[in-house]
Design an enzyme around this catalytic site. Sequence first.
Site, PDB file in Angstrom:
ATOM      1  N   THR A 186       1.060  -1.004  -0.254  1.00 33.42           N
ATOM      2  CA  THR A 186      -0.461  -0.569  -0.370  1.00 33.42           C
ATOM      3  C   THR A 186       1.091   1.357   0.250  1.00 33.42           C
ATOM      4  OG1 THR A 186      -1.531   1.642   1.654  1.00 33.42           O
ATOM      5  CG2 THR A 186       0.076   0.093   2.683  1.00 33.42           C
ATOM      6  N   GLU A 332      -4.850  -3.073   5.136  1.00 33.23           N
ATOM      7  CA  GLU A 332      -4.570  -3.406   6.099  1.00 33.23           C
ATOM      8  C   GLU A 332      -4.961  -3.889   6.480  1.00 33.23           C
ATOM      9  OE1 GLU A 332      -3.790  -0.443   5.570  1.00 33.23           O
ATOM     10  OE2 GLU A 332      -1.708  -0.103   5.788  1.00 33.23           O
ATOM     11  N   LYS A 443      -8.590  22.112   8.981  1.00 36.49           N
ATOM     12  CA  LYS A 443      -8.878  23.188  10.594  1.00 36.49           C
ATOM     13  C   LYS A 443      -8.879  24.784  10.098  1.00 36.49           C
ATOM     14  CE  LYS A 443      -7.701  21.565  15.254  1.00 36.49           C
ATOM     15  NZ  LYS A 443      -7.009  20.361  15.962  1.00 36.49           N
ATOM     16  N   TRP A 448     -13.149  22.022  13.079  1.00 39.65           N
ATOM     17  CA  TRP A 448     -12.866  20.779  11.661  1.00 39.65           C
ATOM     18  C   TRP A 448     -13.584  21.042  10.183  1.00 39.65           C
ATOM     19  CZ3 TRP A 448     -11.213  15.623  13.098  1.00 39.65           C
ATOM     20  CH2 TRP A 448      -9.661  15.686  13.857  1.00 39.65           C
TER      21      TRP A 448
HETATM   22  P1  AMP Z   1      -6.463   1.727   0.617  1.00 35.92           P
HETATM   23  O1  AMP Z   1      -5.672   0.339   1.759  1.00 35.92           O
HETATM   24  O2  AMP Z   1      -5.393   1.823  -0.689  1.00 35.92           O
HETATM   25  O3  AMP Z   1      -7.626   0.475   0.266  1.00 35.92           O
HETATM   26  O4  AMP Z   1      -7.457   2.288   1.749  1.00 35.92           O
HETATM   27  C1  AMP Z   1      -7.840   2.667   2.857  1.00 35.92           C
HETATM   28  C2  AMP Z   1      -7.959   3.990   2.494  1.00 35.92           C
HETATM   29  O5  AMP Z   1      -9.760   5.402   1.538  1.00 35.92           O
HETATM   30  C3  AMP Z   1      -9.075   4.537   4.043  1.00 35.92           C
HETATM   31  O6  AMP Z   1      -8.130   4.409   5.265  1.00 35.92           O
HETATM   32  C4  AMP Z   1     -10.003   5.465   3.915  1.00 35.92           C
HETATM   33  O7  AMP Z   1      -9.264   6.465   4.124  1.00 35.92           O
HETATM   34  C5  AMP Z   1     -10.349   6.063   2.038  1.00 35.92           C
HETATM   35  N1  AMP Z   1     -11.800   4.510   2.004  1.00 35.92           N
HETATM   36  C6  AMP Z   1     -11.577   3.769   1.510  1.00 35.92           C
HETATM   37  N2  AMP Z   1     -13.137   3.628   1.504  1.00 35.92           N
HETATM   38  C7  AMP Z   1     -14.307   3.853   1.827  1.00 35.92           C
HETATM   39  C8  AMP Z   1     -15.090   5.057   2.663  1.00 35.92           C
HETATM   40  N3  AMP Z   1     -16.118   4.325   1.390  1.00 35.92           N
HETATM   41  N4  AMP Z   1     -15.630   6.377   1.855  1.00 35.92           N
HETATM   42  C9  AMP Z   1     -14.482   7.040   2.280  1.00 35.92           C
HETATM   43  N5  AMP Z   1     -13.266   6.652   2.493  1.00 35.92           N
HETATM   44  C10 AMP Z   1     -12.460   5.904   1.970  1.00 35.92           C
END
Ligand code: AMP
Length: 552
Positions: A186, A332, A443, A448
């Site tokens: 990642t 993760e 911020k 926020w």
């Molecule tokens: P990844 O490991 O590339 O799948 O990225 C994970 C991150 O994507 C999460 O920690 C969130 O910040 C974002 N994410 C995944 N799904 C969503 C969702 N449905 N709404 C908002 N953010 C999301």
Amino acid sequence: MLRGLMMDRPLLISSIIDFAAEIRSDTEIVSARVEGDLHRYTYAGSRRRIAQLAHWLQDHGIKPGDRVATLAWNGYRHFELYYAIAGIGAVCHTINPRLFPDQITYIVNHAEDRLLFVDGTFAPLVEKLAGSLPKDMRTVVMTDRGHMPENALTYALCYEELLAGQPETIDWPEFDENSAAGLCYTSGTTGNPKGVLYSHRSTILHTLGVLAVADGIGLRPGQSILPVVPLFHVNAWGLPYLMPLTGTKIVFPGPRLDGPNLFALLDQESVTAAWGVPTVWLGLAAEMRKQGRAPAGLQVVLTGGSAAPGPLIRELELNYGLNITHGWGMTEMSPVGSLTVLNKKMRNQPREEQLPYKASQGRRLFGCDLKIVGEDGKRLPHDGVAFGELLVRGPAVMSAYFNDDDANAASHDAEGWLRTGDVARIDPDGFLFIVDRTKDVIKSGGEWISSIDLENAAIGHPAIQECAVIAAPHPKWSERPLLIAVLKEGQTATAEEVRGFLADKVAKWWLPDDVLFVAELPHTATGKLSKLQLREQFKDHVLPTIAEQPTP
Ligand code: AMP
């Protein structure tokens, strides 16, 4: 403690394909191939080729624990690799081809991959990187002899030739269920990509967690799913395991993922559900508007990976009668952590009233515990109001990054929960609302502002195709929101008009200080908006409101 007297059989991934080949034997897997045509076979046919591939890997020195990499689109050969590699106890390392070449080089070397399987499309990329990849790593092009690339990777092996003549059955080895099965890197906002190493046990338990809500997300015998979510990233949200278990037909879309191509394939195969990131659905929605209808047969759209804009959900639900499920998770976490599963009362409400819940990130899956904490690290109540950093725990949640002491130093809290980097609130029914990323939140004067909520409101403007909100520096307020938007083809809008549109949708002090229009927004390798790049691109932008304020 009195020990239970049940068999201690390991939870292994090979058992899924064996089950599918026997119980779901005639369910089809259809693939739009890189070669340009459609390929079809069944789970039983797939199991035979998986056995052949597994024999070849074993014969050619791939041992338990060895990493075998893939750089490929969604297709049947990639699916075969998932099972053959994990089945013999090796580790299927999926690489995201959209990463920067330097990152791919880093990943392959860090993982110490022994073999690399590539789609022909990526032959020139691998050829270019060849000098910096491990010397003894062999490359296999995932095609037949007639389609081997002519000018690149002339030394590579040919996938179909590996399988030819190998036995079509195999007795899978048995080993500890905690053995590694998959590896996915990642790419965070800083530093090198970090490896997440899934085990057989975590994969099976994640699969069972999603299966508990399978019905509402299109996983059922007689139904079909088109995974736009890639096999090259986060196990295509678990679909390679979920579909065979449930006997769901698979329609792999290959490399052509634009709105018109997806529409055509969904239509042609009467696909009942499709899974992918919101950017893909924006493209498909544009095509649906053009055609004035949804693809024939389509009932369910599962969207995840980044926040699904409310107006997109509204359009798909109310104009086209589709059932939208919103999911949240991360690499993760194997990766699904939550899905919108409505409770009985909500299911009986009119669609319109369900929309706010569909725009939420849903409710946690079985096996995934959530907590939100304040800046002091103390737990906050799940009252729908308090929000703070979100942490997770569970048997399908990563305990440490693969060989990466630096990344592991800050990844978990003192109680062993994984920090997600998301800011969220959770309501008493367990609905999760992601407010922002800890690094994206704005911020302003100590308060926020949620960039996600602002984007959701702005995307409802009829001329806006896609948009992002970032923090811009401000001498008085420290940060103020800057909205950057891409307009729909042939549409026009002004900053003032967009601010006017937002005026009754968000608090007055949330209104963006400036609105900029651009031809295109930058996306990450996983198709999400890259706020990192946007912040870099607009770091020198001076907000017009600064001139209005006396500088302190
Ligand atoms: P990844 O490991 O590339 O799948 O990225 C994970 C991150 O994507 C999460 O920690 C969130 O910040 C974002 N994410 C995944 N799904 C969503 C969702 N449905 N709404 C908002 N953010 C999301």
